[in-house]
Design an enzyme around this catalytic site. Structure first.
Site, PDB file in Angstrom:
ATOM      1  N   CYS A 244       0.816  -1.222   0.000  1.00 13.05           N
ATOM      2  CA  CYS A 244       0.000   0.000   0.000  1.00 13.05           C
ATOM      3  C   CYS A 244       0.850   1.273   0.000  1.00 13.05           C
ATOM      4  O   CYS A 244       0.663   2.158  -0.836  1.00 13.05           O
ATOM      5  CB  CYS A 244      -0.982  -0.020   1.167  1.00 13.05           C
ATOM      6  SG  CYS A 244      -0.240   0.133   2.810  1.00 13.05           S
TER       7      CYS A 244
ATOM      8  N   HIS B  75      -2.745   1.341   6.782  1.00 12.42           N
ATOM      9  CA  HIS B  75      -3.046   1.209   5.353  1.00 12.42           C
ATOM     10  C   HIS B  75      -3.218   2.599   4.772  1.00 12.42           C
ATOM     11  O   HIS B  75      -3.644   3.527   5.453  1.00 12.42           O
ATOM     12  CB  HIS B  75      -4.303   0.384   5.120  1.00 12.42           C
ATOM     13  CG  HIS B  75      -4.561   0.138   3.651  1.00 12.42           C
ATOM     14  ND1 HIS B  75      -3.815  -0.738   2.899  1.00 12.42           N
ATOM     15  CD2 HIS B  75      -5.454   0.698   2.789  1.00 12.42           C
ATOM     16  CE1 HIS B  75      -4.235  -0.734   1.650  1.00 12.42           C
ATOM     17  NE2 HIS B  75      -5.223   0.134   1.557  1.00 12.42           N
TER      18      HIS B  75
ATOM     19  N   HIS C 175      -5.663   1.954  -4.525  1.00 17.91           N
ATOM     20  CA  HIS C 175      -4.775   1.416  -3.493  1.00 17.91           C
ATOM     21  C   HIS C 175      -4.359  -0.006  -3.863  1.00 17.91           C
ATOM     22  O   HIS C 175      -4.954  -0.645  -4.730  1.00 17.91           O
ATOM     23  CB  HIS C 175      -5.462   1.437  -2.121  1.00 17.91           C
ATOM     24  CG  HIS C 175      -6.639   0.504  -2.007  1.00 17.91           C
ATOM     25  ND1 HIS C 175      -6.829  -0.338  -0.942  1.00 17.91           N
ATOM     26  CD2 HIS C 175      -7.686   0.256  -2.848  1.00 17.91           C
ATOM     27  CE1 HIS C 175      -7.944  -1.038  -1.107  1.00 17.91           C
ATOM     28  NE2 HIS C 175      -8.485  -0.693  -2.247  1.00 17.91           N
TER      29      HIS C 175
END
Length: 342
Positions: A258, A306, A318
């Site tokens: 990420c 994240h 993402h």
């Protein structure tokens, strides 16, 4: 990201391990046809998917710790290399200075080994005494200055060697942390993969559909403009990465985790971001989610474990979790902790 659901039992406690093993046992029993008569296969599948979600979340948190340790190791490695180069140059300078002093001492010894001032007094050329004495004073001054310089350089060398020794020790600790976090990630991912493989094909497909939403396909991005030219360039780069695989610990160009995706996308815009999602959340000005614009970074969970990039119209791009590709998802897929404008 790893999950679209908040885990009721985060962390690596004994209770978590028991829950994972219990879910695995129930799943295995269902697969063998030995589940309790009252067990609903849908409940079993959902419990397994929840466990997989939690394992993915824990793996991603460990991945960010891995990234942080790896970044620190790289920084230390570069610092140790610079200290070694500087120490080597300093030692060469000391050697040259010592050589110069040795030449002067040798010349004095060859002149008879007597005090130079006495040698001048006994000179057969009294008329040159004052000039030669002045020269002797200059030599003495140069020697004294050279000795002071050597002392300063040697003290600096000692400090650099001490710093290098400390950095080398910390580098070894960072390398050990990298290896430890890597083992943690691999164990979590292996367990998640095993649980998914234990599900019927329909259960696995449902799991993928529940997390991919629209299979990563972009909806209309609207006409919302990025906040800057660099944000626009980063958003274009992130959009171009859609479809590439999630690879933990990777920051492109063929795979990403990420924070690796957002770091790489901004690098294409000429902006250097930190490696971890926790550090990236502070890499610019934080703005309300209601004011998010394309190119802004969206961090998730309280610990910012994240991160994705806002693309407009309520969407982010993402790298979600292992086995999935870079894709679009709703910005509210998980609780948002911050929005950062770089």
């Amino acid at each position: 990201m790893v999950s679209h659901r908040r885990s009721p039992h985060p962390g690596h406690s004994r209770g978590t391990r028991v829950t994972v093993l219990s879910a695995a046992a129930v799943t295995a029993a269902a697969a063998l046809g030995t589940a309790p008569a009252s067990a609903d296969p849908r409940d079993t599948t959902e419990a397994t998917r929840s466990t997989v979600d939690r394992l993915y979340e824990e793996a991603e948190k460990a991945t960010e710790r891995y990234n942080k340790a790896d970044e620190r190791a790289d920084t230390l490695r570069a610092r140790v290399d610079r200290l070694r180069d500087s120490t080597a140059r300093g030692q060469e300078r000391v050697n040259r200075m010592r050589g110069a002093l040795g030449s002067i001492a040798g010349a004095q010894y060859r002149s008879g080994g007597i005090d130079p001032a006495l040698a001048l007094l006994l000179s057969s050329d009294p008329d040159s005494y004052l000039g030669r004495a002045e020269a002797l004073d200059r030599v003495s001054d140069r020697q004294a200055l050279a000795l002071r310089d050597i002392g300063q350089v040697q003290r600096k060398l000692g400090q650099q060697r001490e710093e290098a020794t400390k950095d080398l020790a910390e580098l070894e600790r960072s390398r050990a942390a990298v290896a430890r976090h890597k083992r943690t990630v691999e164990a979590k991912l292996a367990e998640a993969r095993r649980l998914l493989n234990s599900l019927p094909d329909a259960g696995r497909d449902a799991d993928r559909a529940s997390r991919s939403g629209r299979d990563g396909a972009p909806m209309s991005l609207g006409d919302q403009a990025p906040a800057s030219a660099r944000a626009a360039a980063a958003a274009r780069a992130a959009r171009g990465a859609v479809g590439l695989p999630y690879v933990w610990g990777a920051n492109g160009p063929s795979g990403f985790d990420c924070s690796g995706l957002t770091q790489w996308a901004y690098a294409q815009a000429g902006v250097s971001l930190p490696r971890t999602s926790q550090a990236q959340r502070y890499a610019g000005q934080q703005v309300p989610l209601s004011e998010a614009r394309p190119g802004d970074l969206v961090a998730y969970r309280d610990d910012a474990s994240h991160i994705g990039m806002y693309m407009g119209n309520g969407q982010v791009v993402h790298a979600p979790y292992p086995g999935a590709s870079v894709r679009y998802d709703p910005v509210g897929m998980m609780p948002v902790s911050s929005v950062t404008r770089v």
